[in-house]
Design a protein around this motif. Structure first.
Motif, PDB file in Angstrom:
ATOM      1  N   GLY A 116       0.818  -1.205   0.000  1.00 33.76           N
ATOM      2  CA  GLY A 116       0.000   0.000   0.000  1.00 33.76           C
ATOM      3  C   GLY A 116       0.850   1.251   0.000  1.00 33.76           C
ATOM      4  N   GLU A 117       0.436   2.233   0.747  1.00 32.98           N
ATOM      5  CA  GLU A 117       1.126   3.515   0.805  1.00 32.98           C
ATOM      6  C   GLU A 117       2.237   3.552   1.853  1.00 32.98           C
ATOM      7  OE1 GLU A 117       0.519   6.047  -1.372  1.00 32.98           O
ATOM      8  OE2 GLU A 117      -0.790   4.574  -2.324  1.00 32.98           O
ATOM      9  N   LYS A 118       2.408   2.446   2.579  1.00 26.53           N
ATOM     10  CA  LYS A 118       3.438   2.401   3.624  1.00 26.53           C
ATOM     11  C   LYS A 118       4.829   2.411   2.995  1.00 26.53           C
ATOM     12  CE  LYS A 118       1.825  -1.496   5.050  1.00 26.53           C
ATOM     13  NZ  LYS A 118       0.671  -2.317   5.102  1.00 26.53           N
ATOM     14  N   GLU A 119       5.769   3.007   3.707  1.00 24.49           N
ATOM     15  CA  GLU A 119       7.164   2.991   3.268  1.00 24.49           C
ATOM     16  C   GLU A 119       7.801   1.636   3.578  1.00 24.49           C
ATOM     17  OE1 GLU A 119      11.350   5.367   4.161  1.00 24.49           O
ATOM     18  OE2 GLU A 119       9.492   6.116   5.017  1.00 24.49           O
ATOM     19  N   TYR A 120       7.380   1.050   4.700  1.00 22.67           N
ATOM     20  CA  TYR A 120       7.906  -0.238   5.134  1.00 22.67           C
ATOM     21  C   TYR A 120       6.907  -0.897   6.080  1.00 22.67           C
ATOM     22  CZ  TYR A 120       9.326   2.799   8.993  1.00 22.67           C
ATOM     23  OH  TYR A 120       9.333   3.726   9.999  1.00 22.67           O
ATOM     24  N   LEU A 121       7.131  -2.171   6.362  1.00 22.13           N
ATOM     25  CA  LEU A 121       6.297  -2.930   7.284  1.00 22.13           C
ATOM     26  C   LEU A 121       6.885  -2.862   8.686  1.00 22.13           C
ATOM     27  CD1 LEU A 121       5.929  -6.128   5.075  1.00 22.13           C
ATOM     28  CD2 LEU A 121       4.248  -4.299   5.339  1.00 22.13           C
ATOM     29  N   THR A 122       6.029  -3.039   9.679  1.00 22.48           N
ATOM     30  CA  THR A 122       6.456  -3.174  11.070  1.00 22.48           C
ATOM     31  C   THR A 122       5.755  -4.409  11.629  1.00 22.48           C
ATOM     32  OG1 THR A 122       4.642  -1.852  11.971  1.00 22.48           O
ATOM     33  CG2 THR A 122       6.669  -0.658  11.340  1.00 22.48           C
ATOM     34  N   PRO A 123       6.213  -4.940  12.759  1.00 24.29           N
ATOM     35  CA  PRO A 123       5.538  -6.111  13.312  1.00 24.29           C
ATOM     36  C   PRO A 123       4.050  -5.886  13.591  1.00 24.29           C
ATOM     37  CG  PRO A 123       7.690  -5.888  14.304  1.00 24.29           C
ATOM     38  CD  PRO A 123       7.467  -4.642  13.468  1.00 24.29           C
ATOM     39  N   SER A 124       3.646  -4.656  13.869  1.00 20.54           N
ATOM     40  CA  SER A 124       2.229  -4.386  14.126  1.00 20.54           C
ATOM     41  C   SER A 124       1.465  -3.943  12.874  1.00 20.54           C
ATOM     42  CB  SER A 124       2.085  -3.326  15.220  1.00 20.54           C
ATOM     43  OG  SER A 124       2.678  -2.115  14.803  1.00 20.54           O
ATOM     44  N   ASN A 125       2.151  -3.665  11.804  1.00 20.59           N
ATOM     45  CA  ASN A 125       1.535  -3.253  10.530  1.00 20.59           C
ATOM     46  C   ASN A 125       2.277  -4.019   9.424  1.00 20.59           C
ATOM     47  OD1 ASN A 125       0.064  -1.938   8.607  1.00 20.59           O
ATOM     48  ND2 ASN A 125       0.841   0.102   9.066  1.00 20.59           N
ATOM     49  N   ASP A 126       1.950  -5.304   9.312  1.00 18.51           N
ATOM     50  CA  ASP A 126       2.796  -6.245   8.585  1.00 18.51           C
ATOM     51  C   ASP A 126       2.155  -6.895   7.365  1.00 18.51           C
ATOM     52  OD1 ASP A 126       0.921  -7.766   9.997  1.00 18.51           O
ATOM     53  OD2 ASP A 126       2.342  -9.379  10.386  1.00 18.51           O
ATOM     54  N   SER A 127       1.097  -6.336   6.855  1.00 17.57           N
ATOM     55  CA  SER A 127       0.379  -7.019   5.773  1.00 17.57           C
ATOM     56  C   SER A 127       0.897  -6.662   4.385  1.00 17.57           C
ATOM     57  CB  SER A 127      -1.118  -6.737   5.858  1.00 17.57           C
ATOM     58  OG  SER A 127      -1.371  -5.369   5.708  1.00 17.57           O
ATOM     59  N   ILE A 128       1.092  -7.713   3.595  1.00 19.99           N
ATOM     60  CA  ILE A 128       1.455  -7.597   2.192  1.00 19.99           C
ATOM     61  C   ILE A 128       0.250  -8.046   1.381  1.00 19.99           C
ATOM     62  CG2 ILE A 128       2.917  -8.479   0.336  1.00 19.99           C
ATOM     63  CD1 ILE A 128       5.137  -8.879   2.382  1.00 19.99           C
ATOM     64  N   ASN A 129      -0.176  -7.220   0.453  1.00 18.39           N
ATOM     65  CA  ASN A 129      -1.317  -7.554  -0.397  1.00 18.39           C
ATOM     66  C   ASN A 129      -0.853  -8.378  -1.597  1.00 18.39           C
ATOM     67  OD1 ASN A 129      -3.143  -5.939   1.156  1.00 18.39           O
ATOM     68  ND2 ASN A 129      -2.227  -4.161   0.181  1.00 18.39           N
ATOM     69  N   ILE A 130      -1.644  -9.400  -1.908  1.00 16.84           N
ATOM     70  CA  ILE A 130      -1.392 -10.202  -3.109  1.00 16.84           C
ATOM     71  C   ILE A 130      -2.321  -9.677  -4.186  1.00 16.84           C
ATOM     72  CG2 ILE A 130      -1.396 -12.513  -4.105  1.00 16.84           C
ATOM     73  CD1 ILE A 130      -1.316 -13.592  -1.181  1.00 16.84           C
ATOM     74  N   ASP A 131      -1.759  -9.105  -5.234  1.00 19.49           N
ATOM     75  CA  ASP A 131      -2.554  -8.563  -6.328  1.00 19.49           C
ATOM     76  C   ASP A 131      -2.708  -9.637  -7.385  1.00 19.49           C
ATOM     77  OD1 ASP A 131      -2.583  -6.076  -5.009  1.00 19.49           O
ATOM     78  OD2 ASP A 131      -0.672  -5.537  -5.912  1.00 19.49           O
ATOM     79  N   ARG A 132      -3.862 -10.292  -7.357  1.00 15.22           N
ATOM     80  CA  ARG A 132      -4.124 -11.422  -8.261  1.00 15.22           C
ATOM     81  C   ARG A 132      -4.752 -10.947  -9.545  1.00 15.22           C
ATOM     82  NH1 ARG A 132      -3.213 -16.096  -5.469  1.00 15.22           N
ATOM     83  NH2 ARG A 132      -3.293 -15.925  -3.222  1.00 15.22           N
TER      84      ARG A 132
END
Length: 132
Positions: A116-132
């Motif tokens: 998404g618009e995040k610069e990076y992931l953190t343990p509390s905001n860790d979701s990666i979207n799969i664009d199928r």
């Protein structure tokens, strides 16, 4: 003169081995691959798949340059995956503090991934979207 040569050699050895403790996390790669195979899942929660300490994770798309990777990470990291010339993987790099601790080559499996618009992931905001 001999002492200077030994000191210079030691420094070069330390610099050359600075990433020797950065591990490719093949177990994480396998876990992500299994999740992506399930066509009903559209999101990967990375923290639930890790068993090491990390505070930031960066997801790099195919063809990301070495310079861009280091700029975003804010640390030296020589990309062992050669993602700058590949389109078959995404590169996931984990930091703990200012140190790269793990990386994973995420097989695209014909899909794209985004954070998404995040610069990076953190343990509390860790979701990666799969664009199928």
């Amino acid at each position: 003169m001999k002492k200077i040569t030994v000191i210079i050699f030691s420094l070069l050895l330390l610099v050359g081995c600075s990433q020797s403790n950065v591990q490719q996390n093949t177990k994480l790669e396998e876990s992500i691959h299994s999740i992506v195979e399930d066509k009903n899942i559209s999101e990967i929660n990375i923290n639930s798949l890790t068993n090491f300490d990390w505070d930031k994770a960066f997801l790099f798309a195919p063809y990301t340059t070495q310079e861009s990777i280091e700029e975003q990470l804010g640390v030296d990291f020589k990309d062992p995956s050669k993602i700058d010339i590949r389109d078959d993987i995404y590169l996931l790099v984990f930091l703990n503090g200012k140190k790269v601790v793990h990386y994973a080559e995420v097989n695209r499996q014909q899909y794209d991934f985004s954070i998404g618009e995040k610069e990076y992931l953190t343990p509390s905001n860790d979701s990666i979207n799969i664009d199928r």
